[in-house]
Enzyme design. Structure first.
Site, mmCIF file in Angstrom:
data_model
loop_
_atom_site.group_PDB
_atom_site.id
_atom_site.type_symbol
_atom_site.label_atom_id
_atom_site.label_comp_id
_atom_site.label_asym_id
_atom_site.label_seq_id
_atom_site.Cartn_x
_atom_site.Cartn_y
_atom_site.Cartn_z
ATOM 1 N N LYS A 173 5.241 -1.334 1.936
ATOM 2 C CA LYS A 173 5.618 0.099 1.687
ATOM 3 C C LYS A 173 5.757 0.819 3.017
ATOM 4 C CE LYS A 173 3.264 1.283 -1.568
ATOM 5 N NZ LYS A 173 2.108 0.115 -2.166
ATOM 6 N N ARG A 212 2.446 6.905 -8.985
ATOM 7 C CA ARG A 212 1.674 5.663 -9.435
ATOM 8 C C ARG A 212 1.262 5.523 -10.835
ATOM 9 N NH1 ARG A 212 -0.421 4.648 -3.861
ATOM 10 N NH2 ARG A 212 -2.124 3.072 -3.775
ATOM 11 N N ARG A 263 -5.512 -6.421 8.084
ATOM 12 C CA ARG A 263 -4.987 -5.644 8.735
ATOM 13 C C ARG A 263 -5.679 -4.566 9.537
ATOM 14 N NH1 ARG A 263 -1.503 -2.191 3.935
ATOM 15 N NH2 ARG A 263 -3.510 -1.124 3.107
ATOM 16 N N ARG A 278 -9.122 0.462 7.511
ATOM 17 C CA ARG A 278 -9.207 1.358 6.479
ATOM 18 C C ARG A 278 -10.394 0.988 5.570
ATOM 19 N NH1 ARG A 278 -3.581 2.055 3.059
ATOM 20 N NH2 ARG A 278 -5.121 2.166 1.490
ATOM 21 N N ARG A 309 -7.687 -1.979 -6.390
ATOM 22 C CA ARG A 309 -6.358 -1.564 -6.366
ATOM 23 C C ARG A 309 -5.152 -2.057 -6.667
ATOM 24 N NH1 ARG A 309 -7.000 -1.233 -0.166
ATOM 25 N NH2 ARG A 309 -4.696 -0.084 0.078
HETATM 26 P P1 AMP Z 1 -2.346 3.711 -0.522
HETATM 27 O O1 AMP Z 1 -2.424 4.046 1.070
HETATM 28 O O2 AMP Z 1 -0.954 4.104 -1.004
HETATM 29 O O3 AMP Z 1 -2.776 2.484 -0.669
HETATM 30 O O4 AMP Z 1 -3.427 4.881 -1.018
HETATM 31 C C1 AMP Z 1 -4.733 4.689 -0.587
HETATM 32 C C2 AMP Z 1 -5.566 5.136 -1.899
HETATM 33 O O5 AMP Z 1 -5.316 6.616 -1.981
HETATM 34 C C3 AMP Z 1 -5.471 4.645 -3.279
HETATM 35 O O6 AMP Z 1 -6.063 3.628 -3.476
HETATM 36 C C4 AMP Z 1 -5.877 5.832 -4.182
HETATM 37 O O7 AMP Z 1 -7.239 5.932 -4.447
HETATM 38 C C5 AMP Z 1 -5.324 7.084 -3.313
HETATM 39 N N1 AMP Z 1 -3.700 7.197 -3.669
HETATM 40 C C6 AMP Z 1 -2.712 7.414 -2.845
HETATM 41 N N2 AMP Z 1 -1.498 7.589 -3.685
HETATM 42 C C7 AMP Z 1 -2.136 7.851 -4.774
HETATM 43 C C8 AMP Z 1 -1.516 8.274 -5.914
HETATM 44 N N3 AMP Z 1 0.136 8.639 -6.004
HETATM 45 N N4 AMP Z 1 -2.036 8.604 -7.011
HETATM 46 C C9 AMP Z 1 -3.432 8.515 -7.086
HETATM 47 N N5 AMP Z 1 -4.144 8.171 -6.068
HETATM 48 C C10 AMP Z 1 -3.493 7.805 -4.985
#
Ligand code: AMP
Length: 218
Positions: free
Chosen positions: A13, A88, A127, A161, A172
């Site tokens: 994404k 989400r 990554r 990360r 996740r």
């Molecule tokens: P991402 O970079 O999108 O994989 O997000 C990393 C982490 O941020 C996720 O595993 C969640 O802990 C938190 N996070 C990101 N976006 C959301 C969202 N829309 N709702 C809840 N938690 C989020």
């Protein structure tokens, strides 16, 4: 045009959103990126989110919908938005409807990147990014041309990360399956969902997304 890129962690994404920003002048709103910035800056939101993110669980709907609303307020209406990693949950999907209608925006497309979970674990755990310019790399699929040096800015610092380890990635993904995948029917009922094979070559994914956006309909 306002679109949602949906898919489990590591589906691509962020990569595809970055390309759309470059090619179409859209703005990427990544709640993950915004939360990581808040954690780094030590803001009250960052302090609340840090442990939840490290465990691979979801930050509260109020927090993420709040930051999305604020981010949209800073953008002119003509600027198209790519929602990356948001919504989400069903509650976030409903909040987004309200947030958009309050700002006279509509949702044009929801694009789901379909992927194989086991392959994703390999993608995610390998990554890393340049600490200076953010360029993305991978242990197996995309090493810098010169070892230890960023292709783009020639920096020598790289970072990973903290939530890109296998145990957290599995959590996740489970969160995605349990809470995020179920929001698709909301958008299917509106006829705005398209699916793209996220396991194909990055360029092919980009072409498929462009075809959806230029085709006018899902
Ligand atoms: P991402 O970079 O999108 O994989 O997000 C990393 C982490 O941020 C996720 O595993 C969640 O802990 C938190 N996070 C990101 N976006 C959301 C969202 N829309 N709702 C809840 N938690 C989020």
């Amino acid at each position: 045009m306002n679109i949602i890129l949906l898919g489990p962690p590591g589906a691509g994404k962020g990569t595809q959103a970055t390309l759309l920003v470059e090619s179409r002048g859209m703005v990427q709103l990544s709640t993950g990126d915004m939360l990581r910035a808040a954690v780094k800056a030590g803001t009250p939101i960052g302090l609340k989110a840090k442990a939840v993110m490290e465990a691979g669980e979801l930050v509260s709907d109020e927090i993420v919908s709040g930051i999305i609303g604020e981010a949209l307020d800073a953008l002119p209406l003509e600027t198209g938005v790519i929602f990356d990693g948001y919504p989400r949950t069903e509650a976030q999907a409903h909040s987004l409807d309200i947030i958009l209608s309050e700002r006279d925006r509509t949702l044009d497309h929801v694009i789901e990147l379909e992927v194989d979970e086991d392959a994703l674990v390999e993608r995610i755990t390998g990554r890393f990014t340049c600490a200076t310019c953010g360029a993305g790399y991978h242990d197996k699929f995309k090493q810098p041309k010169v070892e230890g040096e960023c292709d783009k800015c020639h920096g020598h610092d790289f970072k990973r990360r903290p939530d890109d380890n296998e145990a957290t990635v599995r959590t996740r993904m489970a969160e995605y399956r349990a809470k995020t995948a179920p929001i698709l029917p909301i958008y299917e009922a509106r006829g705005i969902v398209s699916r793209v094979d996220g396991m194909s070559e990055m360029n092919e994914v980009t072409v498929a997304i462009a075809a959806i956006l230029d085709g006018g309909s899902a």
